[in-house]
Write a protein that holds these residues in place. Structure first.
Motif, short mmCIF file in Angstrom:
data_model
loop_
_atom_site.label_atom_id
_atom_site.label_comp_id
_atom_site.label_asym_id
_atom_site.label_seq_id
_atom_site.Cartn_x
_atom_site.Cartn_y
_atom_site.Cartn_z
N ASP A 138 -2.08 1.77 -8.06
CA ASP A 138 -2.69 1.31 -6.89
C ASP A 138 -1.37 1.05 -6.01
OD1 ASP A 138 -5.23 1.32 -7.53
OD2 ASP A 138 -4.99 -0.72 -8.53
N ALA A 139 -1.47 0.87 -4.67
CA ALA A 139 -0.51 0.67 -3.78
C ALA A 139 0.41 -0.70 -4.22
CB ALA A 139 -1.01 0.38 -2.20
N PRO A 140 1.82 -0.81 -3.99
CA PRO A 140 2.30 -1.73 -4.55
C PRO A 140 2.19 -3.16 -3.74
CG PRO A 140 4.01 -0.27 -3.51
CD PRO A 140 2.54 0.50 -3.57
N GLY A 141 2.30 -4.26 -4.61
CA GLY A 141 2.02 -5.31 -3.56
C GLY A 141 3.20 -6.34 -3.82
N PRO A 142 3.23 -7.57 -3.25
CA PRO A 142 4.40 -8.21 -3.47
C PRO A 142 4.56 -8.79 -4.83
CG PRO A 142 2.41 -9.57 -2.46
CD PRO A 142 2.08 -7.97 -2.50
N GLY A 143 3.61 -8.85 -5.68
CA GLY A 143 3.83 -9.70 -7.21
C GLY A 143 3.75 -8.12 -7.96
N SER A 144 3.77 -8.46 -9.33
CA SER A 144 3.96 -7.37 -10.27
C SER A 144 2.73 -7.78 -11.35
CB SER A 144 5.34 -7.61 -10.83
OG SER A 144 5.46 -8.81 -11.67
N ALA A 145 1.57 -7.85 -11.09
CA ALA A 145 0.58 -7.91 -11.95
C ALA A 145 0.51 -6.77 -13.06
CB ALA A 145 -0.71 -8.08 -11.33
#
Length: 255
Positions: free
Chosen positions: A158-165
């Motif tokens: 998926d597109a990267p987000g601010p976190g790192s789930a």
């Protein structure tokens, strides 16, 4: 999931041909980055993740590594060394470590990769060791049309987000054809004893080399799951197997 992992296998056998001729006299992992060799940054990273025992799988062309690091006592750790000269690919150091791992989960780290977390957070390896199952890997998410050379691709992201789930990575994600984003492996793994049988069951590539990623992808395709833990946007990672990335790492450490 909380558990204790205290062992790490460090693969440092590669010839460093992309950085020749300097690597004929000094291993790429021993090139300086800041005030210490690249490999010493990894040692500090492992120690911060509470690793106490390290097996370096080296080639006979790299006596500088045991000469520099010795027994590990200076770091409050225990270092062992195993020589492997067969050039059998990046899966071979894992098989060479089977007896040493004593059927326990372990960290696998590639010694030419330098990783640094943001100053105000725990290092990425700590997150991997403390919170993921026994088949997991740090990844960097790249746009599918902008993957740097020599990255080891895992599959669609998926597109990267601010976190790192963490992401449960199953066989439906292995095919990244048409994906806009992809996971690339970031040289830090947590593996369990299953990996040895997976490697033995995996055919080598036409070159004769055995690749860990091939074995893991085959293992996932049979219904198993890997956990991918993406690096955060402010985590730094440099694959120092070439001069361009090495210079980027040195510049980053100076800033």
């Amino acid at each position: 999931m909380s558990r204790t992992i205290t062992r790490a296998v460090v693969a440092v056998g590669g010839a460093g041909t992309k950085m020749a001729p300097i690597t004929r006299i000094i291993p790429k992992e021993m090139l300086p980055a800041g005030r210490m060799p690249i490999l010493e940054h990894l040692v500090h990273e492992l120690r911060a993740a509470r690793i106490t025992d390290v097996l370096f799988v080296i080639s006979s062309r790299k006596p500088q590594i045991p000469a520099y690091f010795g027994s590990g006592a200076a770091y409050g750790m225990d270092f062992s060394y195993r020589v492997q000269d067969d050039g059998a690919g990046p899966g071979a150091p894992v098989l060479a470590a089977e007896t040493w791992t004593a059927a326990q989960p372990f960290v696998l780290a590639f010694g030419d990769n330098l990783i640094r977390g943001a100053a105000d957070s725990e290092i990425p390896l700590q997150r991997l060791v403390s919170g993921t199952p026994d088949c997991s890997v740090l990844t960097r998410i790249f746009p599918a049309d902008g993957i740097p050379a020599h990255e080891t691709l895992l599959g669609a992201a998926d597109a990267p987000g601010p976190g790192s789930a963490a992401v449960a990575f199953s066989r439906d994600l292995l095919d990244h054809a048409g994906a806009q984003w992809v996971h690339a492996c970031a040289a830090r793994w947590v593996l369990g004893p299953f990996v040895f049988e997976a490697l033995r069951a995996c055919p080598p590539r036409p070159s004769g080399e055995l690749y860990l990623i091939d074995a893991i992808r085959r293992w996932i395709s049979t219904g198993n799951e890997l956990t991918a833990l993406p690096l955060r946007p402010d985590d730094l990672r440099f694959n120092c197997d070439n001069w361009e990335t090495y210079h980027d790492a040195v510049a980053a450490l100076r800033s």
